[in-house]
Design an enzyme around this catalytic site. Structure first.
Site, mmCIF file in Angstrom:
data_model
loop_
_atom_site.group_PDB
_atom_site.id
_atom_site.type_symbol
_atom_site.label_atom_id
_atom_site.label_comp_id
_atom_site.label_asym_id
_atom_site.label_seq_id
_atom_site.Cartn_x
_atom_site.Cartn_y
_atom_site.Cartn_z
ATOM 1 N N ARG A 29 40.954 71.898 -20.437
ATOM 2 C CA ARG A 29 41.633 71.839 -19.194
ATOM 3 C C ARG A 29 42.733 70.864 -19.209
ATOM 4 O O ARG A 29 43.513 71.622 -18.363
ATOM 5 C CB ARG A 29 40.715 71.036 -17.462
ATOM 6 C CG ARG A 29 39.316 72.235 -17.790
ATOM 7 C CD ARG A 29 38.824 71.277 -16.137
ATOM 8 N NE ARG A 29 37.838 72.000 -16.137
ATOM 9 C CZ ARG A 29 36.825 71.957 -15.331
ATOM 10 N NH1 ARG A 29 36.678 71.118 -14.900
ATOM 11 N NH2 ARG A 29 36.043 72.941 -14.257
ATOM 12 N N LYS A 186 18.219 80.640 -13.197
ATOM 13 C CA LYS A 186 17.167 80.354 -11.809
ATOM 14 C C LYS A 186 17.585 82.090 -11.191
ATOM 15 O O LYS A 186 19.289 82.103 -11.016
ATOM 16 C CB LYS A 186 16.882 80.498 -10.493
ATOM 17 C CG LYS A 186 16.646 78.523 -11.255
ATOM 18 C CD LYS A 186 16.353 77.231 -9.605
ATOM 19 C CE LYS A 186 15.086 77.019 -10.031
ATOM 20 N NZ LYS A 186 15.286 75.432 -8.618
ATOM 21 N N GLY A 344 30.061 77.194 -16.553
ATOM 22 C CA GLY A 344 29.621 75.800 -17.296
ATOM 23 C C GLY A 344 28.672 76.046 -18.734
ATOM 24 O O GLY A 344 29.399 76.030 -20.072
ATOM 25 N N GLY A 367 32.313 77.748 -10.463
ATOM 26 C CA GLY A 367 32.009 77.501 -8.754
ATOM 27 C C GLY A 367 33.331 78.841 -8.674
ATOM 28 O O GLY A 367 33.441 80.102 -7.873
HETATM 29 P P1 ADP Z 1 26.304 78.831 -16.077
HETATM 30 O O1 ADP Z 1 26.392 77.021 -16.142
HETATM 31 O O2 ADP Z 1 27.062 79.407 -17.703
HETATM 32 O O3 ADP Z 1 26.024 79.389 -15.062
HETATM 33 P P2 ADP Z 1 22.991 78.410 -15.531
HETATM 34 O O4 ADP Z 1 23.464 77.101 -15.093
HETATM 35 O O5 ADP Z 1 23.326 79.703 -14.400
HETATM 36 O O6 ADP Z 1 24.577 79.316 -16.479
HETATM 37 O O7 ADP Z 1 21.806 78.238 -16.533
HETATM 38 C C1 ADP Z 1 21.322 78.201 -17.783
HETATM 39 C C2 ADP Z 1 20.306 76.928 -18.166
HETATM 40 O O8 ADP Z 1 19.761 78.347 -17.920
HETATM 41 C C3 ADP Z 1 20.676 76.474 -19.566
HETATM 42 O O9 ADP Z 1 19.959 75.184 -19.332
HETATM 43 C C4 ADP Z 1 19.419 77.100 -19.587
HETATM 44 O O10 ADP Z 1 18.242 76.222 -20.772
HETATM 45 C C5 ADP Z 1 18.680 77.604 -18.912
HETATM 46 N N1 ADP Z 1 17.809 78.782 -19.080
HETATM 47 C C6 ADP Z 1 17.602 79.596 -19.570
HETATM 48 N N2 ADP Z 1 16.761 80.367 -20.090
HETATM 49 C C7 ADP Z 1 15.791 80.247 -20.030
HETATM 50 C C8 ADP Z 1 14.487 79.757 -19.653
HETATM 51 N N3 ADP Z 1 13.986 81.647 -20.617
HETATM 52 N N4 ADP Z 1 13.371 79.017 -19.326
HETATM 53 C C9 ADP Z 1 13.989 77.938 -18.920
HETATM 54 N N5 ADP Z 1 14.906 77.993 -18.566
HETATM 55 C C10 ADP Z 1 16.490 78.846 -19.439
HETATM 56 MG MG MG Z 2 24.810 75.517 -15.318
#
Ligand code: ADP
Ligand code: MG
Length: 386
Positions: A29, A186, A344, A367
């Site tokens: 950053r 999720k 992230g 965000g």
């Molecule tokens: P970002 O930060 O890029 O927006 P998210 O926070 O939505 O991404 O998702 C990342 C998390 O999702 C990671 O910690 C990863 O371990 C988890 N994840 C991905 N696939 C699975 C899965 N099949 N089962 C459980 N956790 C998962």
């Molecule tokens: Mg995340």
């Protein structure tokens, strides 16, 4: 902007860097501020950097931006002054054209997050012009991210411009076909993203834990996988919306499963989605699905990616994410794909794959990037384009 020599320019930047043992542990950053800050300083402005740091409840040493002054000077390669909120006017009056200063944490004022006019006026009293260079804070209508744009002549900084330009190429005015990868843990955290994307993209690739909810909606038994069974109705709505919009939803047809969530577990195996046992969980998409997705990307001109395809922090459940990221990077290098990624964990996964610098643009704004993917207008951006 015209002649800004000798003008005091308030530049909103993102200095909210992670710290470990009193040291900046990732200076991404800080580096992102350099184009704007050096250009303004070279044009003879008095550059006053405004930023928040952490979530203070009031002034405190723990959240003081004073601790960022020395690391920032090292990254900038020039001296950096410090302006405390006590005696700020006198400190600013001593600065010379071309000087750069970090002003103390904007969140030391309760009025910052409330966008309180008195706080806006207090900030504005230090400057003649306002430049917003912090896309990552633009989803918040705070005094330093939004309010200032209404009371001072306001401009977008270079990093903000680059980010808006990249996002426009990815979703605003993209070259079709467009693919979106949405993964992560999720569905519930990304419902608005999915709903917005079905109207915008030609291919919606769903991976990660959220794919399990969509598979369950299709009648697949996902065993003890992470799955939001209460959202299968919502998944059905998204399937219907995608069909109406001519958007193809891609779900994996093979998956990597295991009985325990651990690195290289003994029960690791790859199977068809219809063969997941009741005591297994899906932790990554499988090799056949990954190869099919690579073929989808080969036929696309634009890719926007948020969320890993598997539990990438734990080997070998990073396999699909790393493979598809490398395909996207290669297609980008060949010039056939514009690739934009954000989030992230997504950025961490691309770094793990060693391809972040081969993507067209990687957004470090968590965000704000997601709200942009939801199609929301960001207040900090809207205030600039008045
Ligand atoms: P970002 O930060 O890029 O927006 P998210 O926070 O939505 O991404 O998702 C990342 C998390 O999702 C990671 O910690 C990863 O371990 C988890 N994840 C991905 N696939 C699975 C899965 N099949 N089962 C459980 N956790 C998962
Ligand atoms: Mg995340």
């Amino acid at each position: 902007m015209g002649d800004i020599s000798g003008k005091r320019v308030l530049v909103r930047e993102d200095l909210n860097v992670p710290m470990a043992d009193g040291q900046v542990s990732d200076d991404t950053r800080l580096r992102a501020t350099l184009p704007t800050v050096t250009e303004l300083a070279d044009r003879g402005a008095i550059v006053l950097i405004l930023a928040h740091f952490g979530r203070p409840k009031g002034p405190s040493a723990e959240f003081s931006l004073h601790q960022i002054v020395a690391p920032y000077a090292a990254v900038l390669g020039r001296p950096v002054h410090y302006v405390d909120w006590e005696g700020d006017a006198a400190a600013v009056a001593k600065l010379q054209p071309g000087d750069v200063a970090i002003v103390e944490n904007t969140r030391f004022f309760g009025g910052e997050e409330k966008n309180d006019p008195a706080t806006v006026a207090r900030f504005a009293s230090l400057g003649d012009l306002y430049v917003n260079d912090a896309f990552s804070a633009a989803h918040r209508a705070h005094a330093s991210t939004e309010g200032l744009a209404h009371v001072l002549p306001a401009f977008a900084g270079r990093e903000m411009e680059a980010e808006l330009d990249a996002l426009d190429k990815a979703l605003g005015n993209p070259e079709h076909p467009v693919a979106a990868v949405v993964g992560g843990a999720k569905v519930s955290t990304k419902l608005d993203v999915l709903k917005h994307l079905v109207d915008k993209v030609d291919h919606l690739i769903i991976g990660g834990g959220m794919a399990n909810t969509f598979l369950a909606a299709r009648g697949v038994n996902v065993g003890k996988s992470l799955c939001e069974h209460d959202l299968t109705g919502t998944a059905d709505e998204i399937f219907a919306a995608a069909e109406a919009a001519n958007c193809t939803i891609h779900l994996p047809y093979d998956v990597v499963v295991s009985k325990e969530f651990a690195a290289n577990p003994p029960s690791l195996r790859t199977c068809n989605v219809h063969e997941v046992a009741a005591d297994e969980m899906i932790l990554d998409i499988g090799p056949a699905a990954t190869e099919a997705l690579a073929d989808v990307l080969k036929n696309c001109r634009t890719l926007v990616w948020n969320g890993p395809l598997g539990a990438f922090e734990t080997p070998p459940f990073d396999t699909a994410t790393v493979a598809l990221a490398r395909t996207a990077a290669a297609l980008t290098s060949e010039g056939s794909l514009v690739s934009v990624a954000g989030g992230g964990d997504t950025v961490a996964a691309l770094n793990q794959a060693g391809v972040a610098d081969q993507f067209t643009f990687v957004s470090t704004a968590g965000g704000a990037f997601l709200e942009w993917m939801e199609g929301k207008e960001l207040p900090g951006v809207a205030a600039l384009s008045r």
